[in-house]
Write an enzyme that holds these catalytic residues in place. Structure first.
Site, PDB file in Angstrom:
ATOM      1  N   HIS A 262       0.800  -1.222   0.000  1.00 32.35           N
ATOM      2  CA  HIS A 262       0.000   0.000   0.000  1.00 32.35           C
ATOM      3  C   HIS A 262       0.834   1.274   0.000  1.00 32.35           C
ATOM      4  O   HIS A 262       0.311   2.345  -0.302  1.00 32.35           O
ATOM      5  CB  HIS A 262      -0.925   0.036   1.221  1.00 32.35           C
ATOM      6  N   ARG A 263       2.120   1.197   0.307  1.00 33.23           N
ATOM      7  CA  ARG A 263       2.912   2.423   0.454  1.00 33.23           C
ATOM      8  C   ARG A 263       3.112   3.110  -0.894  1.00 33.23           C
ATOM      9  O   ARG A 263       3.399   2.450  -1.893  1.00 33.23           O
ATOM     10  CB  ARG A 263       4.253   2.131   1.116  1.00 33.23           C
TER      11      ARG A 263
END
Length: 369
Positions: A212-213
């Site tokens: 998700h980063r």
């Protein structure tokens, strides 16, 4: 302090990683008769379905106050939280502000309190990645400078705070409240077989992926390399991939979804806490860029390959099951080959990760607040 010694503890959450930390803290503080807890949700993460499911899974009561700030740039979001949180603080009787983690809401609420002369308690203090390009790193550093009580999960956090000139009298090594939540809910976890039913992935032997980063999913070249690696790994170990909405958007925009669907990879919807806990506990290997999952897999004894160049949770590498492998496909595949040959790091559970961190926090605040 009021005549009877009563204190209002304004307990702030803003984003999903906070929810797993606040549950046991609320329960422990509610057991102290002179504390009145008020749960404040800033609305930084605002998806009602995901929020409601997580609160239900974790047994957390509905927030007493929802600031409903929603999504925006870092500056706008931080400013909106500050503007909406200030009247909550000024309207509370003899307040203490308790913040957790490292999201924008954490810093925004700590800053409001400090400006008003209200004391701040920071749960999960002292963690550092050494990478100031991460917005979370800035939030950590500044929140710790503003806080009156700094509750740490690991010994290296004490060293970080000492190096930054924080008074040792404000710092307490208490353990990890996220592990309190994990241990308290492990028996309630949804079995992986139930979550994976019909997905095509065998629940008896699979790896688990989360991404998700922004550094991993926003750059097309970086994400392409990660997709290549996942497809290659899935040829040997089928993968379950609960896909964050933002990550799915990027995969679709860059045209990578079909490659993943053609491999033995189950692209799942985002999972609630109990389902995700079951998936982690049942997996043979974790691939992630999440900070909290590095801790949870260490507690569960599941080998973890972290797809980042640094970590603010070095104890998971030094003592736990975590290996930092970065984003380079060659390095990822080399680490996977090592896992296939050795079974990965066994590690051990760090000191004080025993499910009682929140109790220690409540005892300290009861004695000092």
């Amino acid at each position: 302090m009021t005549a009877k010694g009563l204190r209002t503890l304004l307990c702030v959450v803003g984003a999903r990683p906070n929810y797993m930390k606040i549950g046991p803290v609320l329960a422990a503080l509610d057991a102290v008769p002179r504390f009145r807890t008020v749960l404040i949700h800033t609305g930084q993460h605002y998806d009602p379905q995901m929020n409601d499911a997580l609160f239900a899974d974790l047994g957390i009561r509905a927030p007493d106050v929802n600031l409903a700030v929603g999504s925006a740039s870092h500056a706008v979001q931080t400013a909106q939280v500050m503007m909406r949180f200030e009247p909550v603080v000024t309207g509370a009787a003899d307040p203490v502000v308790l913040v957790v983690g490292d999201v924008n809401s954490t810093l925004a609420c700590a800053l409001v309190a400090a400006k008003l002369g209200v004391k701040v308690a920071h749960v999960e203090a002292g963690l550092r990645s050494g990478d100031r390009a991460m917005p979370e790193e800035i939030n950590r550093i500044l929140t710790d400078q503003l806080s009156d009580w700094l509750f740490c999960t690991e010994a290296e956090a004490l060293d970080n705070l000492r190096a930054e000139g924080i008074d040792a009298g404000r710092v307490h090594l208490v353990g990890n409240v996220m592990i309190d939540t994990l241990l308290g809910n492990l028996k309630r976890a949804v079995p992986a077989a139930a979550t994976l039913a019909g997905s095509g992935v065998d629940a008896s032997s699979y790896g688990l992926v989360t991404l998700h980063r922004p550094a991993n999913v926003d750059d097309e070249g970086v994400l392409a390399g990660l997709v290549d690696s996942l497809v290659a790994i899935a040829a040997h170990l089928p993968l379950a991939f609960p896909c964050h909405p933002r990550t799915r958007q990027r995969l679709e925009a860059f045209g990578f979804l079909d490659r993943l669907r053609a491999a033995p990879i189950a692209l799942l919807e985002p999972q609630g806490y109990l389902a995700m806990l079951g998936l982690m506990a049942g997996s043979r290997l974790m691939l992630t860029d999440s900070g909290g999952i590095q801790e949870e897999t260490t507690a569960l004894g599941v080998p973890c390959l972290t797809l980042r160049d640094n970590t603010e949770r070095p104890i998971t590498v030094d003592e736990g099951t975590n290996t930092l492998v970065g984003r380079d496909p060659k390095a990822i595949m080399a680490a996977f080959a090592d896992w296939r040959a050795t079974g990965g790091k066994g590690g051990r559970v760090p000191a004080l990760w025993d499910g009682r961190a929140a109790e220690r926090i409540a005892r300290i605040l009861d004695a000092e607040a």
